[in-house]
Motif scaffolding. Structure first.
Motif, mmCIF file in Angstrom:
data_model
loop_
_atom_site.group_PDB
_atom_site.id
_atom_site.type_symbol
_atom_site.label_atom_id
_atom_site.label_comp_id
_atom_site.label_asym_id
_atom_site.label_seq_id
_atom_site.Cartn_x
_atom_site.Cartn_y
_atom_site.Cartn_z
ATOM 1 N N UNK A 1 -80.959 -71.383 26.077
ATOM 2 C CA UNK A 1 -80.674 -70.024 26.499
ATOM 3 C C UNK A 1 -81.938 -69.236 26.947
ATOM 4 N N UNK A 2 -82.518 -70.066 28.008
ATOM 5 C CA UNK A 2 -83.687 -69.441 28.477
ATOM 6 C C UNK A 2 -83.585 -68.123 29.391
ATOM 7 N N UNK A 3 -82.254 -67.543 29.605
ATOM 8 C CA UNK A 3 -82.252 -66.219 30.362
ATOM 9 C C UNK A 3 -81.632 -65.228 29.489
ATOM 10 N N UNK A 4 -81.437 -65.339 28.221
ATOM 11 C CA UNK A 4 -81.072 -64.436 27.496
ATOM 12 C C UNK A 4 -81.628 -63.063 27.547
ATOM 13 N N UNK A 5 -80.926 -61.919 27.649
ATOM 14 C CA UNK A 5 -81.891 -60.770 27.674
ATOM 15 C C UNK A 5 -82.718 -60.617 29.016
ATOM 16 N N UNK A 6 -82.487 -61.154 30.164
ATOM 17 C CA UNK A 6 -83.287 -61.325 31.193
ATOM 18 C C UNK A 6 -82.738 -60.676 32.566
ATOM 19 N N UNK A 7 -83.630 -59.880 33.279
ATOM 20 C CA UNK A 7 -82.846 -59.521 34.499
ATOM 21 C C UNK A 7 -82.404 -60.476 35.622
ATOM 22 N N UNK A 8 -81.857 -59.936 36.634
ATOM 23 C CA UNK A 8 -81.226 -60.741 37.435
ATOM 24 C C UNK A 8 -82.087 -61.388 38.551
ATOM 25 N N UNK A 9 -83.076 -60.682 38.672
ATOM 26 C CA UNK A 9 -84.332 -61.358 39.659
ATOM 27 C C UNK A 9 -85.280 -62.388 38.839
ATOM 28 N N UNK A 10 -85.364 -62.026 37.353
ATOM 29 C CA UNK A 10 -86.113 -62.931 36.731
ATOM 30 C C UNK A 10 -85.363 -64.270 36.354
ATOM 31 N N UNK A 11 -84.014 -64.382 35.980
ATOM 32 C CA UNK A 11 -83.304 -65.245 36.094
ATOM 33 C C UNK A 11 -83.148 -66.221 37.312
ATOM 34 N N UNK A 12 -83.281 -65.631 38.592
ATOM 35 C CA UNK A 12 -83.298 -66.300 39.764
ATOM 36 C C UNK A 12 -84.455 -67.136 39.913
#
Length: 498
Positions: free
Chosen positions: A423-434
């Motif tokens: 779950x590396x993108x849990x609670x992370x915004x769309x730009x940081x996810x990308x």
């Protein structure tokens, strides 16, 4: 009668950072207002100012025609403002009813009136239609129902304003449905509801209006029904980021088999088999409780393996503790980064250097220049937003905390061969996810093998090369990225194993 919560020119400064800069907007009763923005945009700071955790440097908060000034969260609660954080504020050893009425227990003479306490709690539970026993200690409740206890606490106080900060992060789909029913009930009763989430699907399902913050400033106010995801992302990021997945630069050259797992059985999973090549991204999908996390915990030596055979680089591999895995070159970025992945009240430097302290020592002393150099390398590589290597990790946004973990396991001194991301993108915004998606692809290009676990189906089927779908503790099938659809993966995840 419509009541209004108004933020007027709120500013909040920290050393070297202007977390909020002249923020002004209104939230009305009987509506759900989404508060959106990238990690570090100022959302959590604004909620802390509203709840009395922080004092603003300037500006006013008005509830109706009355200015709200708080020196503590207790004062905010008395004024009718409650914030329900992702990290729940509960006394786990105490009962549901004691938590709900904490600070205001009914008494008979000088002792607690337990009959009234139980009856009042039961009435609340029935109002919300929840299968909870008033006397049960909160620690024995599922996370979702602990969240419901928080909501009942706020409701019992007759809060006029209830704010939710990433409330669905620990919840399953069915539990989210229950939560949304409760939020709709609060809305119908004329509460002012503020909702913070990075999940776009939820924003469009549950909110009426949206306020976007960026770099501590108010950017836009929108009616949810009159906007779309692309417009919101553009407002949050400041530009159109395009099709995130189509723009990924992927690895197309996989190497030899790195990890073989044959019929692995643990207390939580059974007969799990798969192979993983160097440069390959293997995704794990499945419903909550399907066993995804338990598979990688066993590979990492955190859970016992009861039977089966594992091979790493062609040699028998039987991890008994995580150090066995780390010594082989296996690294785990765990699902709960705050509890299991980071030492929150230590610096970025301490967290990045943790696995390689022996390599940074001369005799009994750390070589500070080497520690600093290693950390600066990680900060530059992952664009970690910080003024100094000495900044406490607890003070970073969720996305930057995740980058610290990546920096730790991919530094020049760590010989990571297999990187496990849970779950590396849990609670992370769309730009940081990308950014994280591309980082994962770049690591695969460098020859690392990656296991990528996500509860977001769209994410796992677009990032991974192959998807292992889990159901009830075993793998129910494998799907190649080019053949994967959400419907197909869900069908495998929900198969009945009769």
């Amino acid at each position: 009668m419509t009541q209004c919560l108004e933020f007027k020119g709120i500013s909040k400064l920290f050393p070297g950072v202007k977390a909020l800069d002249d923020v002004s907007f209104k939230a009305e009763s009987g509506k759900v207002l989404a508060l959106l923005g990238e990690n570090g945009a100022g959302k959590s700071t604004l909620l802390k100012v509203m709840s009395g955790d922080l004092k603003p440097n300037s500006g006013q908060i008005m509830l109706g025609d009355k200015e709200m000034e708080f020196s503590s969260p207790h004062e905010a609660i008395k004024a009718g403002i409650s914030v329900i954080y992702q990290e729940r504020q509960l006394m786990l050893m105490m009962s549901v009813m004691e938590n709900i009425f904490a600070g205001d227990l009914p008494t008979k003479g000088s002792i607690v009136d337990k009959a009234k306490l139980r009856a009042d709690t039961q009435a609340l539970i029935e109002k919300f239609g929840l299968p909870i026993i008033p006397e049960i200690p909160v620690m024995f409740l599922p996370v979702a129902y602990q969240q419901m206890v928080e909501i009942m606490k706020a409701y019992r106080r007759n809060s006029k304003v209830i704010a939710f900060d990433e409330p669905t992060a620990p919840l399953t789909d069915s539990e989210i449905t229950v939560l949304f029913d409760l939020i709709r009930q609060l809305k119908e009763e004329g509460k002012i509801v503020i909702y913070v989430s990075h999940r776009m699907k939820e924003i469009f399902e549950i909110t009426d209006e949206i306020v976007v913050l960026k770099d501590g400033k108010f950017v836009a106010s929108m009616v949810t029904a009159e906007t779309n995801e692309a417009e919101l992302i553009k407002a949050m990021v400041g530009r159109d980021i395009g099709d995130t997945y189509a723009n990924l630069s992927r690895n197309d050259k996989q190497g030899d088999v790195l990890l073989e797992v044959n019929n692995m059985t643990t207390p939580a999973v059974r007969n799990v088999s798969f192979t993983l090549r160097k440069g390959e991204i293997l995704g794990f999908a499945g419903l909550v409780g399907s066993g995804r996390t338990e598979v990688v915990r066993a590979i990492f030596g955190a859970d016992p393996i009861l039977s089966g055979e594992l091979k790493f680089e062609g040699e028998a591999y039987t991890p008994e503790i995580p150090k066995d895995a780390i010594d082989k070159g296996i690294a785990l970025c765990p699902e709960d980064r705050k509890e299991q992945g980071l030492v929150l009240f230590r610096s970025i430097e301490d967290n990045v250097c943790m696995p390689v302290l022996e390599k940074l020592k001369r005799a009994f002393f750390l070589i500070t220049r080497k520690c600093e150099s290693l950390t600066i390398g990680a900060i530059k590589k992952y664009d970690i937003k910080t003024p100094t290597v000495d900044k406490m990790v607890v003070e970073l946004s969720g996305g930057n905390q995740q980058k610290v973990i990546l920096g730790r396991w991919t530094s020049d001194l760590v010989n990571t061969k297999l990187l496990i991301l849970d779950e590396p993108t849990k609670g992370i915004d769309v730009k940081t996810k990308a950014e994280i998606y591309q980082m994962v692809c770049d690591l695969a290009k460098q020859g690392l093998a990656v296991i990528f676990i996500s509860s977001e189906l769209t994410e796992v089927i677009n990032v991974a090369d192959t998807i292992a779908v889990m159901n009830a503790g075993t793998i129910s099938g494998f799907v190649k990225r080019e053949d994967a659809t959400e419907e197909g993966v869900l069908k495998l995840a929900m198969l009945h194993n009769d």
